[in-house]
Design a protein around this motif. Structure first.
Motif, short mmCIF file in Angstrom:
data_model
loop_
_atom_site.label_atom_id
_atom_site.label_comp_id
_atom_site.label_asym_id
_atom_site.label_seq_id
_atom_site.Cartn_x
_atom_site.Cartn_y
_atom_site.Cartn_z
N ASN A 178 53.50 -3.55 68.94
CA ASN A 178 53.63 -2.57 67.86
C ASN A 178 52.32 -1.80 67.72
OD1 ASN A 178 51.82 -4.02 65.94
ND2 ASN A 178 53.42 -5.58 66.05
N LEU A 179 52.31 -0.85 66.79
CA LEU A 179 51.14 0.01 66.64
C LEU A 179 49.92 -0.75 66.13
CD1 LEU A 179 52.16 3.54 65.29
CD2 LEU A 179 51.28 2.90 67.54
N ARG A 180 50.14 -1.77 65.31
CA ARG A 180 48.99 -2.54 64.82
C ARG A 180 48.34 -3.31 65.97
NH1 ARG A 180 48.15 -1.96 59.67
NH2 ARG A 180 49.87 -1.65 58.19
N ASP A 181 49.17 -3.84 66.86
CA ASP A 181 48.62 -4.49 68.05
C ASP A 181 47.78 -3.51 68.86
OD1 ASP A 181 49.94 -6.82 67.42
OD2 ASP A 181 51.55 -6.54 68.89
N ARG A 196 48.19 7.68 62.01
CA ARG A 196 49.64 7.54 62.15
C ARG A 196 50.16 6.38 61.31
NH1 ARG A 196 54.16 9.92 62.05
NH2 ARG A 196 55.79 9.14 63.47
N LEU A 197 49.47 5.25 61.33
CA LEU A 197 49.89 4.09 60.54
C LEU A 197 49.85 4.39 59.04
CD1 LEU A 197 48.18 1.18 62.52
CD2 LEU A 197 50.64 1.44 62.10
N TRP A 198 48.86 5.17 58.65
CA TRP A 198 48.72 5.51 57.23
C TRP A 198 49.95 6.28 56.72
CZ3 TRP A 198 45.57 4.00 53.48
CH2 TRP A 198 45.49 4.76 52.31
N GLY A 199 50.57 7.06 57.61
CA GLY A 199 51.71 7.87 57.17
C GLY A 199 53.06 7.21 57.38
N PRO A 212 56.38 0.47 63.57
CA PRO A 212 57.39 0.39 64.63
C PRO A 212 57.04 -0.68 65.67
CG PRO A 212 56.00 2.32 64.96
CD PRO A 212 55.59 1.72 63.65
N TRP A 213 58.06 -1.41 66.10
CA TRP A 213 57.94 -2.43 67.14
C TRP A 213 58.74 -2.00 68.36
CZ3 TRP A 213 56.10 -7.77 66.72
CH2 TRP A 213 55.40 -8.02 65.53
N CYS A 214 58.34 -2.49 69.51
CA CYS A 214 59.14 -2.26 70.70
C CYS A 214 60.13 -3.40 70.90
CB CYS A 214 58.25 -2.12 71.94
SG CYS A 214 57.43 -3.66 72.45
N VAL A 238 41.35 5.42 68.17
CA VAL A 238 41.47 4.61 66.95
C VAL A 238 41.85 5.49 65.76
CG1 VAL A 238 40.13 3.29 65.26
CG2 VAL A 238 39.98 2.72 67.69
N ASN A 239 41.22 6.63 65.63
CA ASN A 239 41.50 7.53 64.51
C ASN A 239 42.95 8.03 64.54
OD1 ASN A 239 38.94 7.30 63.45
ND2 ASN A 239 38.16 9.14 64.46
N LEU A 240 43.45 8.35 65.74
CA LEU A 240 44.82 8.82 65.85
C LEU A 240 45.82 7.74 65.41
CD1 LEU A 240 44.90 10.78 69.25
CD2 LEU A 240 45.32 11.70 66.96
#
Length: 235
Positions: free
Chosen positions: A32-35, A111-114, A119-121, A105-107
């Motif tokens: 996922n995006l956090r990973d 994205r996570l902030w919004g 999302p997970w795969c 990292v900023n991108l």
């Protein structure tokens, strides 16, 4: 020799190299995006280098419109097309690795902030992180003239193109003067400045290797006094 005569210094022929990659899985994957964000903050530079630069050498890369693994994974596995397009526009050859890491990292953070949910795969679509080591070797091929280089382009291996363009930009960029090997050699032998400029201006990162080859062929065809040299080579 008269005082007014210039001494001609012979130029070394272009030495054609090839390369291969030794890939090494680091035992880490992203679901996922956090990973992905955590990985981008912590993995070694060699991992970023592999997934942002050297993925062009993967056989599957011709099938994708994105120039790096991160953008491709976000599009295919996470279905996040907006983020994929943003990641696909990040050119790793235009900034040092520390700056590149910060941009990525900023991108992801933005994205996570919004997002309301992360999302997970699906299982089996994880991004398996790897590093790689490039091994270059001299093919023994020597191209003594501009025409010889032009004639060799259509049949040159994709790995040679990568080494003399992508890897050359990375090598020379470390010295503050980024250039591909082809235009550097053409400049040295006194080729037409317009040809040197056109080769150097090709936006190579956003092309797959076959598209890159065609860009170079088109440039040589435009500037060669005998373009039939290339027409014969591509027949």
């Amino acid at each position: 020799m008269n005082d007014g005569e210039k001494q001609t210094v012979p130029t070394e022929p272009f030495a054609l190299f090839d390369c291969s990659l030794a890939r090494l899985a680091i035992g880490r994957s992203c679901s996922n995006l956090r990973d992905l964000l955590d990985a981008l903050r912590n993995v070694p530079d060699t991992v970023l280098e592999h997934h942002m630069m050297r993925c062009a050498l993967d056989d599957h890369f011709e099938l994708y419109e994105f120039p790096n693994d991160l953008a491709r994974w976000c599009w295919d596995a996470l279905g996040d097309r907006g983020l994929a397009e943003q990641l696909g526009l990040v050119d790793p050859y235009q900034q040092p690795m520390a700056t590149l890491r910060g941009m990525l990292v900023n991108l992801i953070e933005d994205r996570l902030w919004g997002l309301e949910r992360v999302p997970w795969c699906r299982p089996g679509l994880e991004l398996h992180l790897a590093s790689s080591r490039m091994m270059a070797f001299d093919t023994g091929g020597r191209l003594p003239t501009l025409a010889a280089l032009a004639q060799a382009l259509p049949r040159m291996s994709s790995r040679s193109l990568f080494y003399h363009v992508h890897e050359a930009r990375r090598r020379s960029g470390a010295n503050g003067a980024s250039s591909d090997d082809f235009s550097a050699w053409l400049e040295k032998i006194g080729a037409e400045p317009a040809l040197v400029a056109r080769i150097r201006a090709v936006d190579f990162y956003f092309l797959n290797l076959n598209q890159l080859r065609q860009e170079f062929i088109d440039a040589f065809r435009l500037h060669l006094t005998e373009p039939q040299v290339l027409l014969k080579a591509t027949a």
